[in-house]
Design a protein around this motif. Structure first.
Motif, PDB file in Angstrom:
ATOM      1  N   SER A  11      35.753  35.962  33.062  1.00  0.00           N
ATOM      2  CA  SER A  11      35.203  34.747  33.657  1.00  0.00           C
ATOM      3  C   SER A  11      36.275  33.914  34.337  1.00  0.00           C
ATOM      4  N   VAL A  12      37.526  34.039  33.897  1.00  0.00           N
ATOM      5  CA  VAL A  12      38.617  33.223  34.433  1.00  0.00           C
ATOM      6  C   VAL A  12      39.599  34.055  35.248  1.00  0.00           C
ATOM      7  N   THR A  13      39.897  35.272  34.804  1.00  0.00           N
ATOM      8  CA  THR A  13      40.892  36.091  35.492  1.00  0.00           C
ATOM      9  C   THR A  13      40.370  37.504  35.747  1.00  0.00           C
ATOM     10  N   THR A  14      40.961  38.141  36.749  1.00  0.00           N
ATOM     11  CA  THR A  14      40.659  39.531  37.101  1.00  0.00           C
ATOM     12  C   THR A  14      41.970  40.316  37.097  1.00  0.00           C
ATOM     13  N   LEU A  26      52.138  51.959  37.385  1.00  0.00           N
ATOM     14  CA  LEU A  26      52.676  51.932  38.739  1.00  0.00           C
ATOM     15  C   LEU A  26      52.385  50.618  39.445  1.00  0.00           C
ATOM     16  N   PHE A  27      51.326  49.948  39.024  1.00  0.00           N
ATOM     17  CA  PHE A  27      50.921  48.709  39.680  1.00  0.00           C
ATOM     18  C   PHE A  27      50.069  47.907  38.722  1.00  0.00           C
ATOM     19  N   ASP A  28      50.253  46.600  38.726  1.00  0.00           N
ATOM     20  CA  ASP A  28      49.349  45.726  37.988  1.00  0.00           C
ATOM     21  C   ASP A  28      49.300  44.370  38.667  1.00  0.00           C
ATOM     22  N   THR A  29      48.174  43.712  38.553  1.00  0.00           N
ATOM     23  CA  THR A  29      48.020  42.372  39.110  1.00  0.00           C
ATOM     24  C   THR A  29      47.107  41.553  38.220  1.00  0.00           C
ATOM     25  N   TYR A  30      47.339  40.259  38.229  1.00  0.00           N
ATOM     26  CA  TYR A  30      46.613  39.314  37.381  1.00  0.00           C
ATOM     27  C   TYR A  30      46.249  38.129  38.258  1.00  0.00           C
ATOM     28  N   LEU A  31      44.957  37.990  38.562  1.00  0.00           N
ATOM     29  CA  LEU A  31      44.508  36.986  39.511  1.00  0.00           C
ATOM     30  C   LEU A  31      43.464  36.065  38.888  1.00  0.00           C
ATOM     31  N   ARG A  32      43.400  34.848  39.354  1.00  0.00           N
ATOM     32  CA  ARG A  32      42.341  33.932  38.966  1.00  0.00           C
ATOM     33  C   ARG A  32      41.035  34.378  39.636  1.00  0.00           C
ATOM     34  N   THR A  33      39.979  34.488  38.847  1.00  0.00           N
ATOM     35  CA  THR A  33      38.689  34.877  39.400  1.00  0.00           C
ATOM     36  C   THR A  33      38.112  33.759  40.268  1.00  0.00           C
ATOM     37  N   GLU A  34      38.318  32.517  39.865  1.00  0.00           N
ATOM     38  CA  GLU A  34      37.907  31.339  40.624  1.00  0.00           C
ATOM     39  C   GLU A  34      36.427  31.380  41.006  1.00  0.00           C
ATOM     40  N   GLY A  35      35.598  31.864  40.092  1.00  0.00           N
ATOM     41  CA  GLY A  35      34.161  31.882  40.318  1.00  0.00           C
ATOM     42  C   GLY A  35      33.688  32.939  41.290  1.00  0.00           C
ATOM     43  N   THR A  63      36.058  47.096  32.682  1.00  0.00           N
ATOM     44  CA  THR A  63      35.743  46.414  31.433  1.00  0.00           C
ATOM     45  C   THR A  63      35.651  44.924  31.720  1.00  0.00           C
ATOM     46  N   GLY A  64      35.368  44.137  30.687  1.00  0.00           N
ATOM     47  CA  GLY A  64      35.247  42.700  30.851  1.00  0.00           C
ATOM     48  C   GLY A  64      33.814  42.272  31.110  1.00  0.00           C
ATOM     49  N   SER A  65      33.599  40.969  31.183  1.00  0.00           N
ATOM     50  CA  SER A  65      32.244  40.451  31.362  1.00  0.00           C
ATOM     51  C   SER A  65      31.645  40.849  32.702  1.00  0.00           C
ATOM     52  N   GLY A  66      32.492  41.124  33.703  1.00  0.00           N
ATOM     53  CA  GLY A  66      32.000  41.542  35.013  1.00  0.00           C
ATOM     54  C   GLY A  66      32.118  43.026  35.249  1.00  0.00           C
ATOM     55  N   ARG A  67      32.155  43.809  34.185  1.00  0.00           N
ATOM     56  CA  ARG A  67      32.431  45.240  34.309  1.00  0.00           C
ATOM     57  C   ARG A  67      31.354  45.994  35.081  1.00  0.00           C
ATOM     58  N   ARG A  68      30.095  45.571  34.938  1.00  0.00           N
ATOM     59  CA  ARG A  68      29.035  46.320  35.617  1.00  0.00           C
ATOM     60  C   ARG A  68      29.116  46.128  37.126  1.00  0.00           C
ATOM     61  N   LEU A  69      29.251  44.883  37.557  1.00  0.00           N
ATOM     62  CA  LEU A  69      29.389  44.617  38.989  1.00  0.00           C
ATOM     63  C   LEU A  69      30.629  45.306  39.543  1.00  0.00           C
ATOM     64  N   ALA A  70      31.749  45.209  38.805  1.00  0.00           N
ATOM     65  CA  ALA A  70      32.987  45.844  39.250  1.00  0.00           C
ATOM     66  C   ALA A  70      32.822  47.353  39.356  1.00  0.00           C
TER      67      ALA A  70
END
Length: 340
Positions: A11-14, A26-35, A63-70
């Motif tokens: 809900s807060v980060t992706t 090899l790669f990772d990123t941590y971003l604010r979902t911002e709605g 995974t996560g609360s938005g896993r289905r949409l993702a």
């Protein structure tokens, strides 16, 4: 060499992680979902493409609360809940893990292990005290950058007792003590201790915390919370290197296991494509029966690619004509009936 991607949409980060066949990150990123989870996912894959180009991908997990949409959006091969993903990542980091303390943007969870095997978990229910969004709010109110929140706590020599039964009481008591003129560092240290007490009471619920204890999730960056856990538990708290992206890492590891078991081509849409296509979610309510199912749809580049939410399954067919619905009611939340 085949690579694997894990995506954790909260809900807060992706978070997005790419690992290779040998499970090197090899790669990772941590971003604010911002709605906007769709936009956050696209930003993440834009970063991936700009850094590594179009890499060969053999499997993708979400995974996560938005896993289905993702999962629909990127063409995931496996979709798992966050408990499973975090448990897999924790064991990968520390095979002897006994307990995982995970505090994210709006939820908290604890996972218990025995001989490296998860045997139970708890999650917060109605109280969000101690989560990332709560701490962000308190940092703004105190006029302190959230990155410095923990440093202030470690400066304290006399932590103030703060009511930590819930987020509302904690904030109210913090404001009251602030108005009495206490130092910010003592207020913050007291708040950290109160929130740890709330976590142990409402999330751990009295169960014994066994070492090795891993502290993961965005809040693990707060050294004040880590110190408070160590003080309350009387044991070392380990913050793993990829603590911010453990859910995504677990999803990538699960995608790799799924590939090794099934050896099927991935449905992954490609980093460049994901970063640039249009993805539009829509919803309507079917009132053909008293269930009044909310049916969700996802359109990618104007094409309907997924539909779910119909209990009876009548809307599972993606080829149903749009004439079966009242076209002028798209996305309004009004009931939409099929024509006779």
């Amino acid at each position: 060499m085949a690579n694997f991607i894990g995506i954790d949409v909260g809900s807060v980060t992706t978070k997005v992680v790419l690992i290779d066949q040998k499970e090197n990150i090899l790669f990772d990123t941590y971003l604010r979902t911002e709605g906007g989870p769709i936009q956050a996912i696209q930003r993440a894959f834009r970063q991936l493409y700009e850094q590594l180009g179009e890499v060969e991908v053999a499997g993708v997990g979400t995974t996560g609360s938005g896993r289905r949409l993702a999962g629909i959006m990127v063409g995931a091969d496996i979709v798992k809940n966050e408990i499973t993903a975090h448990a897999v990542a924790a064991r990968w980091v520390e095979p002897k893990v006994g307990t995982v303390i995970d505090i994210g943007g709006q939820d908290s969870k604890i996972i218990f292990f025995q001989n490296g095997v998860p045997i139970g978990f708890n999650m917060n229910t109605v109280c969000a005290a101690g989560t990332g969004s709560f701490l962000d709010h308190q940092a703004v109110r105190l006029g302190i950058p959230i990155e410095q929140f923990g440093e202030y706590a470690l400066k304290s020599t006399n932590p103030i007792k703060i009511a930590g039964r819930c987020g509302v009481f904690a904030e109210s008591d913090l404001i009251h003590k602030q108005q009495m003129g206490y130092k910010k560092e003592d207020l913050i240290a007291g708040l950290c201790l109160a929130l740890v007490g709330n976590y142990l009471a409402n999330v751990a619920r009295g169960r014994k915390i066994e070492p090795v204890v891993l502290f993961q999730g965005g809040v693990a960056a707060n050294i004040g919370m880590r110190a408070a856990f160590e003080q309350r538990l009387g044991m070392e708290i380990v913050v793993p290197g990829p603590f911010k992206v453990m859910g995504a890492l677990g999803a990538a590891l699960l995608a790799k296991r799924n590939y090794e078991r099934r050896r099927q081509p991935s449905k992954f849409r490609g980093a460049a494509s994901i970063a640039s296509f249009t993805c539009i979610p829509r919803t309507f309510t079917c009132d053909d029966c008293p269930n009044n199912c909310e049916v969700n749809e996802v359109y990618i580049a104007g094409e309907l690619v997924s539909r779910w939410g119909s209990r009876c399954g009548k809307w599972n067919n993606l080829n149903l004509s749009s004439a079966d619905r009242s076209e002028n009611r798209w996305g309004t939340g009004l009931k939409i009936s099929r024509s006779s």
